[in-house]
Design a protein around this motif. Structure first.
Motif, PDB file in Angstrom:
ATOM      1  N   CYS A   1       0.699  -1.222  -0.020  1.00 27.50           N
ATOM      2  CA  CYS A   1      -0.165   0.031  -0.127  1.00 27.50           C
ATOM      3  C   CYS A   1       0.785   1.101  -0.169  1.00 27.50           C
ATOM      4  N   GLY A   2       1.790   1.280   0.867  1.00 26.69           N
ATOM      5  CA  GLY A   2       2.819   2.346   0.881  1.00 26.69           C
ATOM      6  C   GLY A   2       3.466   2.469  -0.493  1.00 26.69           C
ATOM      7  N   PHE A   3       4.024   1.572  -1.016  1.00 27.48           N
ATOM      8  CA  PHE A   3       4.617   1.929  -2.647  1.00 27.48           C
ATOM      9  C   PHE A   3       3.556   2.243  -3.703  1.00 27.48           C
ATOM     10  N   MET A   4       2.415   1.656  -3.421  1.00 26.86           N
ATOM     11  CA  MET A   4       1.394   2.006  -4.370  1.00 26.86           C
ATOM     12  C   MET A   4       1.113   3.781  -4.299  1.00 26.86           C
ATOM     13  N   ALA A   5       0.983   4.089  -3.012  1.00 21.55           N
ATOM     14  CA  ALA A   5       0.835   5.552  -2.691  1.00 21.55           C
ATOM     15  C   ALA A   5       1.907   6.427  -3.063  1.00 21.55           C
ATOM     16  N   LEU A   6       3.020   5.937  -2.943  1.00 21.03           N
ATOM     17  CA  LEU A   6       4.017   6.756  -3.508  1.00 21.03           C
ATOM     18  C   LEU A   6       4.107   7.015  -4.804  1.00 21.03           C
ATOM     19  N   GLY A   7       3.796   5.925  -5.616  1.00 24.77           N
ATOM     20  CA  GLY A   7       3.646   5.836  -6.863  1.00 24.77           C
ATOM     21  C   GLY A   7       2.606   6.827  -7.410  1.00 24.77           C
ATOM     22  N   THR A   8       1.327   6.714  -6.625  1.00 23.96           N
ATOM     23  CA  THR A   8       0.240   7.582  -7.483  1.00 23.96           C
ATOM     24  C   THR A   8       0.580   9.118  -7.027  1.00 23.96           C
ATOM     25  N   TRP A   9       1.183   9.250  -5.849  1.00 20.92           N
ATOM     26  CA  TRP A   9       1.761  10.607  -5.389  1.00 20.92           C
ATOM     27  C   TRP A   9       2.635  11.179  -6.567  1.00 20.92           C
ATOM     28  N   GLN A  10       3.394  10.360  -7.001  1.00 19.22           N
ATOM     29  CA  GLN A  10       4.488  11.004  -8.068  1.00 19.22           C
ATOM     30  C   GLN A  10       3.776  11.095  -9.449  1.00 19.22           C
ATOM     31  N   VAL A  11       2.704  10.366  -9.635  1.00 15.51           N
ATOM     32  CA  VAL A  11       1.904  10.456 -10.933  1.00 15.51           C
ATOM     33  C   VAL A  11       1.193  11.795 -10.804  1.00 15.51           C
ATOM     34  N   GLN A  12       0.587  12.313  -9.440  1.00 16.44           N
ATOM     35  CA  GLN A  12       0.163  13.548  -9.470  1.00 16.44           C
ATOM     36  C   GLN A  12       1.264  14.560  -9.360  1.00 16.44           C
ATOM     37  N   ARG A  13       2.453  14.394  -9.036  1.00 20.41           N
ATOM     38  CA  ARG A  13       3.547  15.563  -9.181  1.00 20.41           C
ATOM     39  C   ARG A  13       3.819  15.763 -10.690  1.00 20.41           C
ATOM     40  N   LEU A  14       3.895  14.547 -11.303  1.00 19.20           N
ATOM     41  CA  LEU A  14       4.212  14.427 -12.766  1.00 19.20           C
ATOM     42  C   LEU A  14       2.982  15.535 -13.488  1.00 19.20           C
TER      43      LEU A  14
ATOM     44  N   ALA B   1       7.857   7.142 -10.412  1.00 19.37           N
ATOM     45  CA  ALA B   1       6.458   6.505 -10.291  1.00 19.37           C
ATOM     46  C   ALA B   1       6.704   5.070 -10.731  1.00 19.37           C
ATOM     47  N   ILE B   2       7.199   4.866 -11.775  1.00 30.23           N
ATOM     48  CA  ILE B   2       7.605   3.334 -12.127  1.00 30.23           C
ATOM     49  C   ILE B   2       8.383   2.838 -11.254  1.00 30.23           C
ATOM     50  N   THR B   3       9.264   3.373 -10.441  1.00 27.42           N
ATOM     51  CA  THR B   3      10.050   2.464  -9.404  1.00 27.42           C
ATOM     52  C   THR B   3       9.205   2.330  -8.346  1.00 27.42           C
ATOM     53  N   TRP B   4       8.326   3.089  -7.869  1.00 22.75           N
ATOM     54  CA  TRP B   4       7.614   2.752  -6.747  1.00 22.75           C
ATOM     55  C   TRP B   4       6.519   1.544  -6.937  1.00 22.75           C
TER      56      TRP B   4
ATOM     57  N   LEU C   1       8.220  -1.698  -7.210  1.00 22.46           N
ATOM     58  CA  LEU C   1       8.551  -2.109  -5.626  1.00 22.46           C
ATOM     59  C   LEU C   1       7.298  -2.805  -5.217  1.00 22.46           C
ATOM     60  N   ALA C   2       6.182  -2.212  -5.482  1.00 21.38           N
ATOM     61  CA  ALA C   2       4.779  -2.639  -5.064  1.00 21.38           C
ATOM     62  C   ALA C   2       4.626  -3.959  -5.805  1.00 21.38           C
ATOM     63  N   LEU C   3       4.852  -4.308  -7.194  1.00 17.33           N
ATOM     64  CA  LEU C   3       4.655  -5.462  -7.842  1.00 17.33           C
ATOM     65  C   LEU C   3       5.538  -6.597  -7.303  1.00 17.33           C
ATOM     66  N   MET C   4       6.806  -6.263  -6.994  1.00 18.23           N
ATOM     67  CA  MET C   4       7.728  -6.978  -6.472  1.00 18.23           C
ATOM     68  C   MET C   4       7.141  -7.733  -4.942  1.00 18.23           C
TER      69      MET C   4
END
Length: 263
Positions: free
Chosen positions: A19-32, A223-226, A229-232
């Motif tokens: 959940c944390g990695f997904m949230a960070l990825g979504t936050w980076q998409v918003q920042r993008l 975003a891709i990195t986070w 990591l969530a997928l891993m």
């Protein structure tokens, strides 16, 4: 095979990480999306028709989001005796920004970054042209103050060493008030040549129009990195879960065989 308590703890930690990695990825998409919107707005400001620089009554409302890189116009008298050098590194090499306060008609002050000089041109007599005198009109980009120093160094007003364009500190050091909370990067005149590492040495200094309008835009990669990591974490959880299921199933089958043998 893990004990039930250990397995539950491992599952909770895996879920938390996922959940944390997904949230960070979504936050980076918003920042993008925010960064791309900012880049578009700044591009429009840089190429817009210049407007009068914000007056003293508008200073409290000036901020980076609304005004940074806005193309503005100033008219006043440059106070050349208060000229200040701020360390700079440009395509022309290392040297200094020449910051000079301009006194406007209402008595207020706006610091103007008149451009870049190399160390050999700090002396106004060696710049190829006299300093502007009398009523002067300047067009350029509005920039916000840069407090705190730069180049991993703190400004030292007492020694006259400046590493960032900290407008409040500059005004205080020279005893000038009231000063705008922003400065203006003077732009080059019509037909000004492009400046680059291979350019011939300019005939007239300081060299204006060297503002670099660039923004770091690595949010997609982050975003891709986070998300990876969530997928891993999800893949590792699936593997451990399947392994635990198989081990428990084998153990159950073995126990059934023992019971059948002793029946």
């Amino acid at each position: 095979m893990l004990r039930p308590a250990a397995l539950a703890l491992w599952a909770a930690l895996a879920l938390l990480c996922f959940c944390g990695f997904m949230a960070l990825g979504t936050w980076q998409v918003q920042r993008l999306h925010w960064k791309h919107d900012l880049i578009e707005r700044v591009a429009q400001r840089v190429h817009a028709v210049p407007v009068p620089a914000p007056g003293q009554h508008n200073w409290p409302a000036v901020n980076a989001e609304r005004n940074e890189y806005q193309r503005v116009r100033l008219e006043g008298i440059l106070l050349n005796r208060h000229e200040t050098f701020v360390q700079a590194s440009t395509e022309l090499g290392a040297g200094f920004w020449v910051l000079t306060p301009m006194r406007l008609a209402d008595g207020s002050l706006v610091w103007v970054n008149r451009g870049f000089v190399d160390p050999a041109r700090r002396d106004p007599a060696r710049r190829g042209a006299p300093q502007p005198e009398g009523l002067t009109t300047i067009t350029g980009l509005l920039r916000m103050s840069e407090p705190g120093g730069g180049f991993l160094r703190q400004n030292d007003p007492a020694q006259g060493r400046w590493y960032s364009r900290d407008i409040q500190a500059l005004a205080s050091a020279h005893g000038l008030a009231p000063a705008a909370p922003y400065f203006v990067d003077q732009e080059g005149g019509p037909g000004a040549p492009e400046i680059g590492p291979m350019s011939a040495a300019p005939a007239i200094w300081p060299v204006p129009g060297m503002t670099v309008v660039a923004f770091r835009d690595h949010h997609l990669g982050y975003a891709i990195t986070w998300y990876v990591l969530a997928l891993m974490v999800a893949a590792a959880s699936f593997y451990v879960g399947r392994l635990e299921y198989r081990q428990r199933r084998r153990r159950g089958v073995a126990a059934d065989r023992v019971r059948v043998r002793h029946a």
